[in-house]
Design a protein around this motif. Structure first.
Motif, mmCIF file in Angstrom:
data_model
loop_
_atom_site.group_PDB
_atom_site.id
_atom_site.type_symbol
_atom_site.label_atom_id
_atom_site.label_comp_id
_atom_site.label_asym_id
_atom_site.label_seq_id
_atom_site.Cartn_x
_atom_site.Cartn_y
_atom_site.Cartn_z
ATOM 1 N N ARG A 133 0.827 -1.214 0.000
ATOM 2 C CA ARG A 133 0.000 0.000 0.000
ATOM 3 C C ARG A 133 0.856 1.257 0.000
ATOM 4 N N VAL A 134 1.941 1.256 0.760
ATOM 5 C CA VAL A 134 2.829 2.422 0.803
ATOM 6 C C VAL A 134 3.476 2.649 -0.560
ATOM 7 N N ALA A 189 2.380 1.553 -3.498
ATOM 8 C CA ALA A 189 1.333 1.917 -4.457
ATOM 9 C C ALA A 189 0.962 3.389 -4.312
ATOM 10 N N ARG A 190 0.851 3.862 -3.086
ATOM 11 C CA ARG A 190 0.536 5.263 -2.862
ATOM 12 C C ARG A 190 1.691 6.153 -3.337
ATOM 13 N N ALA A 191 2.931 5.713 -3.136
ATOM 14 C CA ALA A 191 4.087 6.505 -3.523
ATOM 15 C C ALA A 191 4.219 6.656 -5.037
ATOM 16 N N GLY A 223 1.631 6.575 -7.047
ATOM 17 C CA GLY A 223 0.416 7.183 -7.573
ATOM 18 C C GLY A 223 -0.677 6.224 -7.955
ATOM 19 N N GLN A 224 -0.597 4.987 -7.555
ATOM 20 C CA GLN A 224 -1.658 4.018 -7.822
ATOM 21 C C GLN A 224 -2.676 4.091 -6.698
ATOM 22 N N PRO A 225 -3.962 3.916 -6.999
ATOM 23 C CA PRO A 225 -4.985 3.985 -5.939
ATOM 24 C C PRO A 225 -4.959 2.765 -5.027
#
Length: 119
Positions: free
Chosen positions: A110-111, A113-115, A117-119
Motif C-alpha cells: 500500500r505504501v 502503491a501510494r508513492a 500514484g496508484q490507488p
C-alpha cells in the motif's frame, strides 16, 4: 559464472565476518544480504565489470533452490524429539510469523502503491 558466485559468496563472507567480528545480534546472512543489495545498487549506479555478472549465478541458484531444502529437512528429521517436545511453541511461532509477514507485505504494498500514484 565463477565470478558471480564469488561476488555472492563474498557478500555472505562479509556478513559473517561483520556479525561475528563486531558481536552483532544480527545473523551474518542478513548482513550479507544487505551487502548484496548494496552491490546490486552499485552495479546499477556505476556498472563495474566485476559486478555485472551476478545474474547468471543467481538464476542458477534459484533454478535449483529446492536442493537447498534437503539439509533443512534432514535436520528436522534428526531432531524429531525436539519437535515433539516443543510443538506448541513452534506452531505458535509459525502462525504468528505468517500473520506478521502478511501484514507487513500488505502495508508495504500500500505504501509503495501510494508513492507511485496508484490507488
Amino acid at each position: 559464472m565463477i565470478g558471480s558466485l564469488a561476488v555472492i559468496l563474498g557478500c555472505q563472507l562479509l556478513g559473517e565476518v561483520t556479525a561475528r567480528g563486531l558481536g552483532l545480534p544480527v545473523p551474518g546472512p542478513v548482513i550479507g544480504m544487505a551487502a548484496m543489495v548494496a552491490v546490486l545498487w552499485l552495479r546499477d549506479r556505476f556498472s563495474p565489470p566485476v559486478l555485472a555478472g551476478v545474474e547468471p549465478a543467481g538464476r542458477f541458484l534459484l533454478a535449483h533452490l529446492s536442493l537447498l531444502f534437503v539439509p533443512a529437512g534432514v535436520g528436522v528429521v534428526g531432531n524429531l524429539d525436539v519437535l515433539a517436545a516443543e510443538w506448541l511453541a513452534l506452531a505458535a511461532a509459525l502462525v504468528l510469523s505468517t500473520v506478521v509477514t502478511l501484514v507487513v507485505s500488505v502495508v508495504t504494498f500500500r505504501v509503495v502503491a501510494r508513492a507511485i500514484g496508484q490507488p
